[in-house]
Write a protein that holds these residues in place. Sequence first.
Motif, short mmCIF file in Angstrom:
data_model
loop_
_atom_site.label_atom_id
_atom_site.label_comp_id
_atom_site.label_asym_id
_atom_site.label_seq_id
_atom_site.Cartn_x
_atom_site.Cartn_y
_atom_site.Cartn_z
N VAL A 1 0.85 -1.18 0.00
CA VAL A 1 0.00 0.00 0.00
C VAL A 1 0.90 1.24 0.00
N GLN A 2 0.65 2.12 -0.93
CA GLN A 2 1.39 3.38 -0.99
C GLN A 2 0.43 4.52 -0.61
N LEU A 3 0.94 5.41 0.21
CA LEU A 3 0.13 6.52 0.69
C LEU A 3 0.80 7.84 0.32
N ILE A 92 4.43 18.21 10.92
CA ILE A 92 4.32 17.40 9.72
C ILE A 92 3.24 16.37 10.00
N TYR A 93 2.28 16.28 9.11
CA TYR A 93 1.16 15.37 9.27
C TYR A 93 1.38 14.16 8.37
N TYR A 94 1.25 12.99 8.96
CA TYR A 94 1.43 11.73 8.25
C TYR A 94 0.14 10.94 8.23
N CYS A 95 -0.15 10.34 7.10
CA CYS A 95 -1.25 9.39 7.09
C CYS A 95 -0.68 7.99 7.18
N ALA A 96 -1.46 7.10 7.73
CA ALA A 96 -1.03 5.73 7.95
C ALA A 96 -2.20 4.80 7.71
N ALA A 97 -1.89 3.54 7.42
CA ALA A 97 -2.92 2.57 7.09
C ALA A 97 -2.60 1.21 7.67
N ALA A 98 -3.65 0.45 7.94
CA ALA A 98 -3.48 -0.91 8.44
C ALA A 98 -4.66 -1.75 8.02
N GLY A 104 -12.51 2.48 17.46
CA GLY A 104 -12.37 3.28 18.68
C GLY A 104 -10.92 3.56 19.03
N GLY A 105 -10.64 3.58 20.30
CA GLY A 105 -9.32 3.92 20.79
C GLY A 105 -8.21 2.98 20.36
N SER A 106 -8.57 1.78 19.96
CA SER A 106 -7.54 0.84 19.51
C SER A 106 -6.92 1.26 18.19
N MET A 107 -7.52 2.24 17.53
CA MET A 107 -6.95 2.75 16.28
C MET A 107 -5.89 3.81 16.54
N ALA A 108 -5.67 4.18 17.80
CA ALA A 108 -4.78 5.30 18.12
C ALA A 108 -3.33 4.91 18.31
N THR A 109 -3.02 3.64 18.24
CA THR A 109 -1.66 3.20 18.54
C THR A 109 -0.84 3.04 17.27
N MET A 110 0.35 3.61 17.27
CA MET A 110 1.21 3.56 16.09
C MET A 110 1.58 2.15 15.66
N PRO A 111 1.82 1.22 16.57
CA PRO A 111 2.20 -0.13 16.12
C PRO A 111 1.13 -0.82 15.27
N LEU A 112 -0.12 -0.31 15.32
CA LEU A 112 -1.18 -0.91 14.51
C LEU A 112 -0.90 -0.76 13.02
N TYR A 113 -0.21 0.34 12.66
CA TYR A 113 -0.11 0.76 11.27
C TYR A 113 1.14 0.22 10.59
N ASP A 114 0.92 -0.37 9.43
CA ASP A 114 2.01 -0.97 8.67
C ASP A 114 2.50 -0.08 7.53
N TYR A 115 1.65 0.84 7.13
CA TYR A 115 1.96 1.64 5.95
C TYR A 115 1.89 3.12 6.32
#
Length: 126
Positions: A1-3, A92-98, A104-115
């Motif tokens: 996935v490219q962002l 600097i604003y970054y978008c991320a995806a997983a 909910g709050g479980s989406m707030a953690t950086m380790p969730l995101y791979d891209y």
Amino acid sequence: VQLQAFGGGLVQVGDSLRLSCAASGGTFSSLVMGWFRQAPGKEREFVAAISWSGRSTYYADSVKGRFTISRDNAKNTVYLQMNSLKPEDTAIYYCAAAYSAASGGSMATMPLYDYWGQGTLVTVSS
């Protein structure tokens, strides 16, 4: 996935700005999408996230009521509408995806995101 994130710029206190993040190379409708930011000299922090279905959103307390995250699955794009901008929003604003069913709050953690995208600079001038 490219962002690819874009839409940043120099604005005044109280102005609005909309960031966009276009995704390619994956199944966008299955992705949790998040926005993070990193101010000079500070660690990267969570800003907002939206579940794959769009039914769940989550915001950092610092932006709640001012920022709105949304997604358009037909355009493979996630947006961050930023209103009532403050100097402390400068970053600097970054978008991320997983690929995740998180909500909910479980989406707030950086380790969730791979891209991660490359980031777009937002500067709020007083």
